[in-house]
Write an enzyme that holds these catalytic residues in place. Structure first.
Site, short mmCIF file in Angstrom:
data_model
loop_
_atom_site.label_atom_id
_atom_site.label_comp_id
_atom_site.label_asym_id
_atom_site.label_seq_id
_atom_site.Cartn_x
_atom_site.Cartn_y
_atom_site.Cartn_z
N ASN A 186 0.82 -1.22 0.00
CA ASN A 186 0.00 0.00 0.00
C ASN A 186 0.86 1.27 0.00
O ASN A 186 0.42 2.34 -0.44
CB ASN A 186 -0.87 0.09 1.26
CG ASN A 186 -1.84 -1.07 1.43
OD1 ASN A 186 -2.15 -1.45 2.56
ND2 ASN A 186 -2.33 -1.64 0.33
N LEU A 187 2.07 1.15 0.54
CA LEU A 187 2.81 2.36 0.91
C LEU A 187 3.32 3.15 -0.29
O LEU A 187 3.71 4.30 -0.16
CB LEU A 187 3.99 2.00 1.84
CG LEU A 187 3.56 1.30 3.14
CD1 LEU A 187 4.79 0.93 3.97
CD2 LEU A 187 2.63 2.17 3.97
N ARG A 189 1.58 4.43 -2.45
CA ARG A 189 0.64 5.51 -2.74
C ARG A 189 -0.24 5.91 -1.55
O ARG A 189 -0.77 7.01 -1.53
CB ARG A 189 -0.27 5.11 -3.91
CG ARG A 189 -1.15 3.91 -3.59
CD ARG A 189 -1.63 3.18 -4.83
NE ARG A 189 -2.39 2.00 -4.43
CZ ARG A 189 -1.87 0.86 -3.99
NH1 ARG A 189 -0.56 0.74 -3.88
NH2 ARG A 189 -2.64 -0.14 -3.65
N CYS A 308 -7.75 -5.20 -10.53
CA CYS A 308 -6.96 -4.03 -10.10
C CYS A 308 -5.58 -4.43 -9.60
O CYS A 308 -4.60 -3.74 -9.84
CB CYS A 308 -7.71 -3.28 -9.02
SG CYS A 308 -9.29 -2.72 -9.62
#
Ligand SMILES: [Zn+2]
Length: 387
Positions: A186-187, A189, A308
């Site tokens: 996740n990091l 963005r 995605c």
């Protein structure tokens, strides 16, 4: 004869003897502090009613503004009205502060009509000073922000920049819903989170980051995924809903609930190098503003939707789109500008181009057409775990 310009120290000395010192800036500028001893009367008001404010035309009048320009112009106008003994403070309040002369902070001399002293304090005045200087925001707008409640669905790529700037801007209550935990992937963005908080619930990580930025903003952290069972509870009492979940089940649920409950929905989505944003306000403006279903009545079948996780996304892209969402939310709260209602803004990061498409209302829309009964919520199958 030109208007004499005097130094701040001289102005202070003369004011302490007998001269009248007047701060001619607007009320929203004076809220940040005024030269000690000054009366606050805005330039336009002073020129329009000089005789009322200064019945004695022989009195020594010293004018001060922010940088010395407006005070000089005001002095010329007063001179033309027969005030012979007028001077302007060179460099204005800026120089006054630079020379460490005494200030009255934060509210001295502000008209009681302009400010309710109970709901403003030094932290407020300083923190939001760049908003207070904008006539389109000012005190009234900042109070609107402080009393606003925003629901942020998703504390990920879109929610990170949006929530950060909404908290910084002084939104009073941010309700953040997300059932996910922080993952290393996740990091790239999701800038609300940190390496040290991997494994923490995203809403808790978000609350830590946002409270550190602005302790005035109250964070309501709700570790839940939006569903037909909780969507109306999540929307309860909020003024604006921001869709930062970027998946079809959440998007349709939020759209339908916002139409039903009459709340504006700030939409955003990202894919690879492209993103889009809009504002759907069909609930409050039936027949005039489209909802998401007016565009896409049903989600695509799962096999047609992009995966995605495999598709990937350029890390900065949700930053751009999330900030467009935050901008629209702030405009809606303040009631300024032209919102993205009925317009779809598309952004291509590679060509660095924005494109805008007009959106039409579907008069037969299953959700927002006037006179149609609400058909109930649908929980579509989760086929994309979100950006
Ligand atoms: Zn519709």
């Amino acid at each position: 004869m030109s208007i004499p310009e005097i130094q701040p120290q001289q102005a202070l000395d003369r004011q302490r003897r007998s001269a009248v010192l007047i701060d001619v800036r607007e009320a929203h500028e004076r809220v940040l502090g005024m030269a000690e001893g000054a009366l606050g009367i805005a330039m336009g008001e002073l020129i329009a009613a000089a005789a009322e404010h200064l019945p004695d035309t022989t009195v020594e009048v010293l004018l001060i503004c922010q940088s010395g320009v407006r005070s000089l112009r005001t002095a010329e106008a007063l001179r033309a009205q027969g005030f012979a003994n007028v001077a302007s403070v060179a460099g204005g309040t800026q120089r006054w502060i630079a020379e460490s002369l005494p200030m009255v902070k934060p509210l001295g001399g502000i008209d009681a009509d302009d400010i309710d002293a109970d709901d403003i304090d030094a932290d407020f005045a300083e923190r939001y000073s760049r908003h207070l200087r904008l006539p389109q925001v000012g005190l009234e707008g900042q109070r609107k922000l402080e009393s606003a409640r925003v629901l942020m669905v998703g504390a990920g790529g879109l929610g990170s920049p949006a929530a950060y700037y909404l908290a910084a801007a002084g939104v009073g209550i941010l309700r953040i819903a997300d059932d996910d935990v922080v993952d290393r992937s996740n990091l790239q963005r999701q800038i609300l989170h940190t390496d040290a908080r991997i494994g923490t619930a995203k809403v808790d990580s978000a609350a830590i980051a946002l409270s550190a930025l602005n302790p005035r903003t109250r964070i309501e952290a709700i570790a839940e995924r939006v569903s037909s069972a909780n969507v109306e509870d999540l929307l309860d009492g909020v003024d604006i809903v921001i869709d930062g979940a970027d998946n079809f089940p959440a998007r349709y649920l939020l759209n339908d609930a916002c139409v039903k409950l009459g709340k504006p929905l700030v939409y955003g989505a990202v894919h690879r190098f492209e993103g889009q944003a809009s504002v759907f306000d069909a609930g409050r403006r039936r027949g005039e503003a489209p909802c998401y279903r007016c565009l896409f009545p049903e989600p695509p079948p799962p096999e047609a939707a992009p995966n995605c996780a495999e598709a990937g996304v350029l890390g900065v892209l949700p930053g751009v789109i999330g900030l467009i969402q935050a901008t629209e939310a702030i405009k809606l709260i303040l009631g300024i500008g032209d919102p993205l209602i009925g317009r779809l803004l598309q952004f291509d990061a590679l060509s660095m181009r924005f494109r805008e498409t007009r959106l039409q209302v579907d008069p037969d829309c299953a959700i927002c057409a006037s006179g149609k009964a609400f058909p109930g919520y649908v929980d579509y199958a989760v086929f994309c775990a979100g950006e």
